[in-house]
Design a protein around this motif. Structure first.
Motif, mmCIF file in Angstrom:
data_model
loop_
_atom_site.group_PDB
_atom_site.id
_atom_site.type_symbol
_atom_site.label_atom_id
_atom_site.label_comp_id
_atom_site.label_asym_id
_atom_site.label_seq_id
_atom_site.Cartn_x
_atom_site.Cartn_y
_atom_site.Cartn_z
ATOM 1 N N GLY A 155 0.794 -1.226 0.000
ATOM 2 C CA GLY A 155 0.000 0.000 0.000
ATOM 3 C C GLY A 155 0.821 1.268 0.000
ATOM 4 N N MET A 156 2.120 1.143 0.196
ATOM 5 C CA MET A 156 2.977 2.327 0.186
ATOM 6 C C MET A 156 3.536 2.608 -1.207
ATOM 7 S SD MET A 156 6.284 3.223 2.566
ATOM 8 C CE MET A 156 7.171 1.731 2.100
ATOM 9 N N THR A 157 4.019 1.576 -1.876
ATOM 10 C CA THR A 157 4.709 1.800 -3.147
ATOM 11 C C THR A 157 3.793 1.756 -4.367
ATOM 12 O OG1 THR A 157 5.268 -0.555 -3.284
ATOM 13 C CG2 THR A 157 6.885 0.908 -2.263
ATOM 14 N N ARG A 158 2.781 0.890 -4.358
ATOM 15 C CA ARG A 158 1.985 0.737 -5.573
ATOM 16 C C ARG A 158 1.140 1.972 -5.894
ATOM 17 N NH1 ARG A 158 2.046 -4.081 -8.478
ATOM 18 N NH2 ARG A 158 1.011 -2.699 -9.976
ATOM 19 N N PRO A 159 0.496 2.616 -4.928
ATOM 20 C CA PRO A 159 -0.184 3.876 -5.271
ATOM 21 C C PRO A 159 0.782 4.932 -5.798
ATOM 22 C CG PRO A 159 -0.981 3.041 -3.184
ATOM 23 C CD PRO A 159 0.213 2.209 -3.543
ATOM 24 N N LEU A 160 1.995 4.936 -5.245
ATOM 25 C CA LEU A 160 2.996 5.891 -5.714
ATOM 26 C C LEU A 160 3.413 5.575 -7.150
ATOM 27 C CD1 LEU A 160 4.792 8.276 -4.766
ATOM 28 C CD2 LEU A 160 6.523 6.574 -4.146
ATOM 29 N N MET A 161 3.598 4.288 -7.460
ATOM 30 C CA MET A 161 3.947 3.886 -8.827
ATOM 31 C C MET A 161 2.829 4.234 -9.804
ATOM 32 S SD MET A 161 5.668 0.186 -7.947
ATOM 33 C CE MET A 161 5.813 -0.337 -9.656
ATOM 34 N N GLU A 162 1.601 4.117 -9.348
ATOM 35 C CA GLU A 162 0.473 4.461 -10.203
ATOM 36 C C GLU A 162 0.452 5.950 -10.507
ATOM 37 O OE1 GLU A 162 -3.831 2.694 -10.195
ATOM 38 O OE2 GLU A 162 -3.794 4.361 -8.762
ATOM 39 N N ARG A 163 0.712 6.751 -9.500
ATOM 40 C CA ARG A 163 0.663 8.202 -9.674
ATOM 41 C C ARG A 163 1.840 8.721 -10.502
ATOM 42 N NH1 ARG A 163 0.092 9.254 -4.819
ATOM 43 N NH2 ARG A 163 2.165 9.955 -4.172
ATOM 44 N N ILE A 164 3.032 8.165 -10.286
ATOM 45 C CA ILE A 164 4.234 8.697 -10.937
ATOM 46 C C ILE A 164 4.534 8.006 -12.266
ATOM 47 C CG2 ILE A 164 6.736 8.967 -10.710
ATOM 48 C CD1 ILE A 164 6.330 9.270 -7.713
ATOM 49 N N ALA A 165 4.416 6.668 -12.293
ATOM 50 C CA ALA A 165 4.812 5.911 -13.484
ATOM 51 C C ALA A 165 3.630 5.375 -14.283
ATOM 52 C CB ALA A 165 5.720 4.746 -13.084
ATOM 53 N N ASP A 166 2.398 5.669 -13.831
ATOM 54 C CA ASP A 166 1.196 5.253 -14.566
ATOM 55 C C ASP A 166 1.059 3.738 -14.641
ATOM 56 O OD1 ASP A 166 -1.188 5.863 -15.898
ATOM 57 O OD2 ASP A 166 -0.253 5.630 -17.864
ATOM 58 N N ILE A 167 1.552 3.016 -13.619
ATOM 59 C CA ILE A 167 1.382 1.569 -13.542
ATOM 60 C C ILE A 167 0.187 1.281 -12.626
ATOM 61 C CG2 ILE A 167 2.425 -0.620 -12.857
ATOM 62 C CD1 ILE A 167 5.158 0.651 -13.306
ATOM 63 N N HIS A 168 -0.821 0.630 -13.145
ATOM 64 C CA HIS A 168 -2.022 0.358 -12.360
ATOM 65 C C HIS A 168 -1.654 -0.389 -11.081
ATOM 66 C CE1 HIS A 168 -6.038 -0.986 -11.240
ATOM 67 N NE2 HIS A 168 -6.540 -0.178 -12.173
ATOM 68 N N ARG A 169 -2.200 0.041 -9.982
ATOM 69 C CA ARG A 169 -1.817 -0.528 -8.680
ATOM 70 C C ARG A 169 -2.196 -2.000 -8.513
ATOM 71 N NH1 ARG A 169 -4.760 3.225 -4.503
ATOM 72 N NH2 ARG A 169 -4.099 4.754 -6.080
ATOM 73 N N ASP A 170 -3.145 -2.477 -9.314
ATOM 74 C CA ASP A 170 -3.579 -3.869 -9.185
ATOM 75 C C ASP A 170 -2.892 -4.823 -10.157
ATOM 76 O OD1 ASP A 170 -5.352 -3.218 -7.153
ATOM 77 O OD2 ASP A 170 -6.983 -2.789 -8.561
ATOM 78 N N ALA A 171 -2.098 -4.301 -11.082
ATOM 79 C CA ALA A 171 -1.490 -5.155 -12.110
ATOM 80 C C ALA A 171 -0.329 -5.953 -11.531
ATOM 81 C CB ALA A 171 -0.993 -4.305 -13.276
ATOM 82 N N TRP A 172 -0.353 -7.254 -11.768
ATOM 83 C CA TRP A 172 0.794 -8.083 -11.382
ATOM 84 C C TRP A 172 1.997 -7.713 -12.244
ATOM 85 C CZ3 TRP A 172 -0.897 -13.919 -10.687
ATOM 86 C CH2 TRP A 172 -1.802 -13.998 -9.621
ATOM 87 N N LEU A 173 3.147 -7.598 -11.633
ATOM 88 C CA LEU A 173 4.374 -7.254 -12.339
ATOM 89 C C LEU A 173 5.392 -8.379 -12.173
ATOM 90 C CD1 LEU A 173 4.739 -3.519 -11.223
ATOM 91 C CD2 LEU A 173 3.757 -4.381 -13.360
ATOM 92 N N PRO A 174 6.221 -8.614 -13.181
ATOM 93 C CA PRO A 174 7.226 -9.678 -13.059
ATOM 94 C C PRO A 174 8.294 -9.323 -12.046
ATOM 95 C CG PRO A 174 7.574 -8.428 -15.074
ATOM 96 C CD PRO A 174 6.280 -7.938 -14.494
ATOM 97 N N GLY A 175 8.678 -10.306 -11.241
ATOM 98 C CA GLY A 175 9.744 -10.087 -10.271
ATOM 99 C C GLY A 175 11.110 -10.110 -10.930
ATOM 100 N N PHE A 176 12.107 -9.698 -10.177
ATOM 101 C CA PHE A 176 13.484 -9.672 -10.653
ATOM 102 C C PHE A 176 14.274 -10.824 -10.039
ATOM 103 C CE2 PHE A 176 12.033 -5.289 -10.984
ATOM 104 C CZ PHE A 176 12.423 -4.967 -12.281
ATOM 105 N N ALA A 177 15.131 -11.416 -10.844
ATOM 106 C CA ALA A 177 16.007 -12.481 -10.356
ATOM 107 C C ALA A 177 17.272 -11.860 -9.769
ATOM 108 C CB ALA A 177 16.369 -13.429 -11.494
#
Length: 455
Positions: A155-177
């Motif tokens: 709840g801290m980073t995903r709303p921020l990513m949505e506001r700044i980078a336009d990434i929907h807060r509910d979208a699953w994103l691939p993890g990093f190895a």
């Protein structure tokens, strides 16, 4: 004049060095011509949101024809296109060599390229999403932190990513190895079976940004399967193929990437290596899109002729030399999604053909579009539309009740799994996902050979 065409689709080179390519007046005139043909046909009404948007604009206009649609609304149609190529490759009867000469996806690409020239393309952090090599290297440095930040329940980073980078807060994103595929390949200890039927083949694996930084397991599985069948492999990854930039209309950037990568891979081809791409989007770029951007570049043409999609390559071995014995059934079956960018390669359903080589293959085919469309499907404005487009695939995958869900496109697989979870939560008494992550078909093929699945 005949209605429709029975000839194989052909594509014209993209004349992106001509200033007229970016002339918005000429582009809108061509869009008017093409949209009017689409309006009279409507065969693509159920492919993606571009066509329903176009047809609604026409049907709700004053005259019910294209002449009363504001050209300013053409952008809505272009923005909804994911460049999946399914209208061109599968549905449209008017693609060249038909005299109507209709190429809807490349017209939408041209519109986006013109917007880039006019400074109206993606900007700010939203445009930074396309810089997958830079992002992958940063994620690989601190994978624990990066993977924490992208969790949908953060709840801290995903709303921020949505506001700044336009990434929907509910979208699953691939993890990093934590380690790249290139790094893992240097110490994985995989030995080539010199007694296998295909011994003597040599492959340079074009890793792709996704496999290199997000899921090295796809690359390891490929090396295991090919080594068991006698194929020597080298991992080669100069940089991303440029598909994310291509989707945004940054054609000059992609052309420069094509020149650099083709120049490096040419040396491997000259040494007798086949080039195998580990994701369908990359294979499509190397085989088809780059030659249309640089039709006179000999290295690009040579690369296109030498490139295989990974599933295509395994099927080629099976057909010519035969596979090494040892494949065993996969318990519980596979719901197999055929990615749009695999279908656009015009090679047939090679993932299906490969999986059918496994004894007692239990496969539920999922041939429709997942709706993801690269970075398009995670954007705030389009995420729910992407879910809607992909719902038939997600529903069929859930109903199939197979142990594994598989797609040649890793982002499509992730998107489908998220949709399955959503549908299952809406109907808790119905079928439920097994909890297995979506896998590339080559990973499941490696499992059928007895190798452990990893990420």
């Amino acid at each position: 004049m005949r209605e429709g065409s029975l000839d194989a689709p052909v594509r014209h080179p993209l004349d992106w060095t001509d200033p007229g390519f970016y002339d918005m007046g000429k582009i809108e005139a061509e869009m008017e011509r093409v949209f009017d043909i689409c309006h009279g046909c409507r065969r693509c009404f159920n492919l993606c949101d571009s066509f329903p948007i176009l047809f609604d604009l026409i049907d709700e206009s004053e005259t019910g024809e294209l002449d009363s649609v504001d050209t300013g609304d053409y952008k809505k149609v272009a923005d909804a296109c994911t460049l999946c190529d399914m209208c061109f490759m599968v549905s449209c009867p008017y693609v060249p060599p038909h005299e109507f000469d209709l190429d809807f996806p490349h017209l939408m690409l041209r519109f986006r390229a013109a917007e880039q020239k006019l400074g109206k393309g993606e900007a700010g952090l939203a445009a930074e999403l396309t810089k997958t090599d830079r992002n992958g290297k940063l994620g690989a440095l601190l994978p624990i932190l990066a993977n924490w930040a992208i969790k949908v329940d953060n709840g801290m980073t995903r709303p921020l990513m949505e506001r700044i980078a336009d990434i929907h807060r509910d979208a699953w994103l691939p993890g990093f190895a934590g380690t790249t595929f290139e790094e893992r390949a240097r110490g994985d200890g995989i030995e080539v079976n010199r007694n296998a039927p295909a011994a003597g083949r040599k492959v340079a694996l074009y890793a792709s940004c996704y496999v290199n930084f997000n899921n090295p397991g796809t690359g390891t599985a490929t090396r295991q399967v090919l080594a068991k069948n006698g194929v020597e492999t080298q991992v080669v990854y100069p940089e991303c193929c440029g598909m994310p930039q291509f989707e945004q209309g940054q054609v000059e950037t992609v052309a420069k990437k094509a020149e650099r990568i083709a120049g490096e891979l040419e040396g491997w081809i000259d040494q007798g290596y086949d080039i195998v791409a580990l994701t369908s989007s990359c294979a499509l770029m190397l085989k088809f899109e780059w030659p249309l951007l640089l039709p006179e570049n000999e290295a690009v043409k040579k690369l296109a002729r030498a490139t295989f999609d990974v599933t295509e390559y395994v099927v080629d071995i099976a057909g010519k030399e035969g596979l090494t014995e040892g494949l065993t059934p996969l318990d519980g079956g596979v719901a197999l999604h055929i990615a749009c960018h695999a279908r656009a390669q015009n090679m047939g359903m090679k993932a299906r053909d490969m999986m059918q080589l496994i004894p007692d293959a239990d496969i539920k085919m999922l041939p429709r579009c997942s709706g993801h469309g690269g970075t398009w499907g995670i954007r705030s404005a389009y995420f729910e539309k992407a879910m809607k487009v992909g719902k038939p695939v997600m529903r069929d995958a859930l109903k199939a009740e197979k142990t594994y869900v598989s797609s040649e496109c890793p982002l499509a697989g992730l998107h489908i799994r998220q949709g399955m979870d959503r549908l299952a939560k809406d109907k808790p008494d119905g079928p439920q996902p097994t909890g297995e992550p979506a896998r590339h078909p080559i990973e499941l093929f490696a499992k059928a050979y007895g190798f452990d699945l990893g990420r």
